[in-house]
Design a protein around this motif. Structure first.
Motif, PDB file in Angstrom:
ATOM      1  N   ASN A   1       7.536  40.058  97.232  1.00  0.00           N
ATOM      2  CA  ASN A   1       7.327  40.821  96.001  1.00  0.00           C
ATOM      3  C   ASN A   1       7.165  42.310  96.277  1.00  0.00           C
ATOM      4  N   GLY A   2       7.902  42.807  97.271  1.00  0.00           N
ATOM      5  CA  GLY A   2       7.889  44.235  97.532  1.00  0.00           C
ATOM      6  C   GLY A   2       6.710  44.721  98.342  1.00  0.00           C
ATOM      7  N   ARG A   3       5.920  43.809  98.907  1.00  0.00           N
ATOM      8  CA  ARG A   3       4.792  44.202  99.742  1.00  0.00           C
ATOM      9  C   ARG A   3       5.184  44.136 101.216  1.00  0.00           C
ATOM     10  N   SER A   4       4.247  44.495 102.082  1.00  0.00           N
ATOM     11  CA  SER A   4       4.530  44.495 103.507  1.00  0.00           C
ATOM     12  C   SER A   4       4.368  43.108 104.124  1.00  0.00           C
TER      13      SER A   4
ATOM     14  N   ASP B   1       6.139  43.858  88.588  1.00  0.00           N
ATOM     15  CA  ASP B   1       7.091  44.509  87.691  1.00  0.00           C
ATOM     16  C   ASP B   1       6.799  45.989  87.545  1.00  0.00           C
ATOM     17  N   GLU B   2       5.577  46.416  87.830  1.00  0.00           N
ATOM     18  CA  GLU B   2       5.226  47.802  87.623  1.00  0.00           C
ATOM     19  C   GLU B   2       5.353  48.639  88.883  1.00  0.00           C
ATOM     20  N   VAL B   3       5.245  48.016  90.047  1.00  0.00           N
ATOM     21  CA  VAL B   3       5.207  48.803  91.271  1.00  0.00           C
ATOM     22  C   VAL B   3       6.382  48.518  92.184  1.00  0.00           C
ATOM     23  N   ASN B   4       6.658  47.251  92.456  1.00  0.00           N
ATOM     24  CA  ASN B   4       7.532  46.936  93.569  1.00  0.00           C
ATOM     25  C   ASN B   4       8.796  46.163  93.211  1.00  0.00           C
ATOM     26  N   GLY B   5       9.077  45.941  91.936  1.00  0.00           N
ATOM     27  CA  GLY B   5      10.314  45.258  91.608  1.00  0.00           C
ATOM     28  C   GLY B   5      10.116  43.778  91.383  1.00  0.00           C
ATOM     29  N   SER B   6      11.144  42.983  91.673  1.00  0.00           N
ATOM     30  CA  SER B   6      11.145  41.581  91.287  1.00  0.00           C
ATOM     31  C   SER B   6      10.548  40.679  92.350  1.00  0.00           C
ATOM     32  N   LEU B   7      10.146  39.485  91.909  1.00  0.00           N
ATOM     33  CA  LEU B   7       9.633  38.458  92.807  1.00  0.00           C
ATOM     34  C   LEU B   7      10.794  37.587  93.263  1.00  0.00           C
ATOM     35  N   ARG B   8      10.872  37.306  94.568  1.00  0.00           N
ATOM     36  CA  ARG B   8      11.885  36.416  95.134  1.00  0.00           C
ATOM     37  C   ARG B   8      11.187  35.292  95.872  1.00  0.00           C
ATOM     38  N   LEU B   9      11.802  34.106  95.905  1.00  0.00           N
ATOM     39  CA  LEU B   9      11.179  32.981  96.590  1.00  0.00           C
ATOM     40  C   LEU B   9      12.197  32.171  97.377  1.00  0.00           C
TER      41      LEU B   9
END
Length: 521
Positions: free
Chosen positions: A355-358, A336-344
């Motif tokens: 979760n906005g990571r690589s 929530d602080e860096v990359n936005g929302s979690l999707r599954l």
């Protein structure tokens, strides 16, 4: 690496700022530096990856290099000539070779038989080759005035929800807007299309045609609305007392609607009566993703946690929790602080997390084992959504350094990399839906800054597609075992913490400009 992480952080902030409705003068200045930061990041990544560039050569060039190496080895001028053996030694060697002739023949026959056995990778190789030849035509559906947050597909229709408070229905063959469903007073965050059999039950209860189809939409105005697909009429409105950030439909028994709120609450609603059957505080922060799989429901939150529920019909509380895994297991902390929302996206015992990571996280929800699937060749990639089509896992990827946006395809269940589909015309992809045409071809729809339909062209069509299929051998690695963040991502988090502690304005920007908060504005 320190400067690379700082540049990646700044570019993530800028990418999220660009999704906002309006920018302050200070934010506009930061956005104006985007291209300059990209160029600098690209230069640094090139310098760091220089020695490993040969590992990324694929296809004909790689084969060509291998042939050249073999030829040089055969004709090397300094190769040592074979030594001449005395006559007695030669005779012994000939006798020994004759005695082994029969064994050699048997070994050769055995080798030939083994060569005739089917190659275990043949099916994957063929599958990969078919996707490497895939061609798509892109069409943009224009009509929304803000970010498209959710998409769905029914027959030849695309349904899209936007932060502009509307739900729109599009006719794909003609690329025209068919319906504009206005009624929400807040941004639309989620939509769902119940199965035809459950639509018939509700249509019968409302005295409508049994062929009627319905759309369910959730919004930050705390309302869930049920619309008819043919006329666009809102037949039911449910007030939930909380901003709705996600929803899904449970196609078990008479059917249920499950909604997730910005405060972490899950609520269960009866499909036919729209009565509230259950409310449970499931997460500590906003529920950004919900998916049903038979009697199971999977929920994910910006706090990085994932819950698995089982639905029991005619129970006082339909949802019963089976498992809950926190961010220390999923490795999705600080989303929530860096990359936005979690999707599954769930499949059997596994849940694929973006979760906005690589990388894409792969969680075994029964055992709590977590692995990472590489979705970008460096830490400069951002994964916003993950989805599945028959036999294929699809992850979106936005490159912070180049601005390129791609869809990476992996075979299921092995999670082996197939191909990347990219086009200069595709903006950042925040949501994805798919369906098959009567001829078996793929049609996809992606949403974000634009709404784009991907239509697969038949293989015998000579027309060049709008999408390039390419392979990046750096994504060929198998799933990596992991107990948490990768080293690069952990270092990135450490860098973020240091920057947050030393720079209050940046901290406020990161926290306030995540994708979820943009949706809620």
């Amino acid at each position: 690496m320190g400067e690379v992480r700082k540049l990646q952080k700044k570019l993530r902030q800028i990418e999220n700022l660009e999704l906002k409705v309006s920018l302050t003068p200070e934010e506009a200045v930061k956005v104006s530096k985007k291209e300059e930061l990209r160029r600098r990041l690209a230069e640094l990544l090139l310098q760091l990856s220089g020695p490993q560039q040969t590992q990324c050569i694929v296809g004909e060039e790689e084969d060509k290099m291998k042939r050249q190496i073999d030829i040089r080895a055969e004709h090397h001028p300094n190769s040592t000539p074979a030594a001449k053996l005395p006559r007695e030694d030669r005779q012994k060697k000939e006798d020994k070779s004759e005695s082994r002739t029969e064994e050699d023949i048997k070994e050769k026959e055995g080798g030939e038989q083994s060569q005739k056995l089917p190659d275990p990778d043949a099916e994957f190789t063929s599958f990969k080759a078919s996707w490497e030849k895939a061609k798509f035509r892109l069409r943009t559906l224009k009509g929304h005035s803000d970010i498209i947050t959710c998409v769905a597909a029914v027959d030849n229709l695309v349904i899209s929800g936007s932060r502009d408070t509307t739900v729109k229905v599009w006719h794909v063959p003609t690329a025209t807007e068919q319906r504009n469903l206005g009624g929400h007073s807040g941004g639309v965050t989620c939509i769902s299309t119940p199965p035809a059999e459950h639509c018939r039950k509700l249509a019968s209860a409302l005295h409508l045609s049994e062929k009627e189809r319905f759309i369910i939409s959730g919004s930050t105005d705390c309302c869930v609305r049920i619309w008819t697909l043919t006329s666009g009429q809102c037949v039911k409105s449910i007030y939930t007392f909380n901003a709705v950030t996600s929803l899904c439909f449970i196609a078990e028994w008479e059917g249920y609607i499950v909604t997730g709120s910005d405060a972490g609450k899950l609520q269960v609603w009866d499909w036919l009566s729209q009565e509230n059957r259950q409310s449970v505080n499931a997460h500590l922060d906003a529920v950004t993703t919900l998916q049903s799989q038979g009697p199971l429901v999977f929920s994910g939150s910006t706090d990085g946690s994932v819950c698995v529920w089982v639905v029991c019909d005619r129970a006082a509380d339909p949802l019963n929790q089976l498992h809950q895994w926190g961010s220390e297991v999923t490795g999705c902390s600080r989303v929530d602080e860096v990359n936005g929302s979690l999707r599954l996206s769930a499949r059997g015992d596994h849940v694929f997390l973006a979760n906005g990571r690589s990388s894409i996280r792969v969680l075994n929800w029964r055992t709590g084992t977590m692995r990472r699937l590489t979705n970008h060749s460096s830490t400069a990639g951002v994964t916003d959504c993950v989805n599945q089509i028959p036999g294929v896992l699809i992850g979106s990827c936005s490159d912070l350094a180049s601005g390129d946006n791609t869809l990476n395809l992996f075979s299921l269940p092995q999670c082996r990399y197939l191909v990347s589909l990219t086009s200069s015309d595709v903006p950042r992809i925040l949501c994805f839906a798919w369906w098959l045409t009567p001829s078996g071809g793929h049609r996809w729809v992606t949403g974000g800054c634009e709404l784009t339909v991907w239509e697969q062209l038949p293989g015998n069509v000579k027309k060049r597609g709008d999408v390039n299929a390419r392979r990046d051998s750096r994504l060929d690695g198998l799933l990596a075992e992991s107990d948490g963040d990768s080293q690069e991502e952990s270092e990135d988090d450490d860098e973020d913490e240091d920057s947050t502690a030393n720079d209050a304005p940046d901290a406020e920007e990161v926290s306030g400009s995540s994708w979820l908060r943009c949706v809620l504005q």
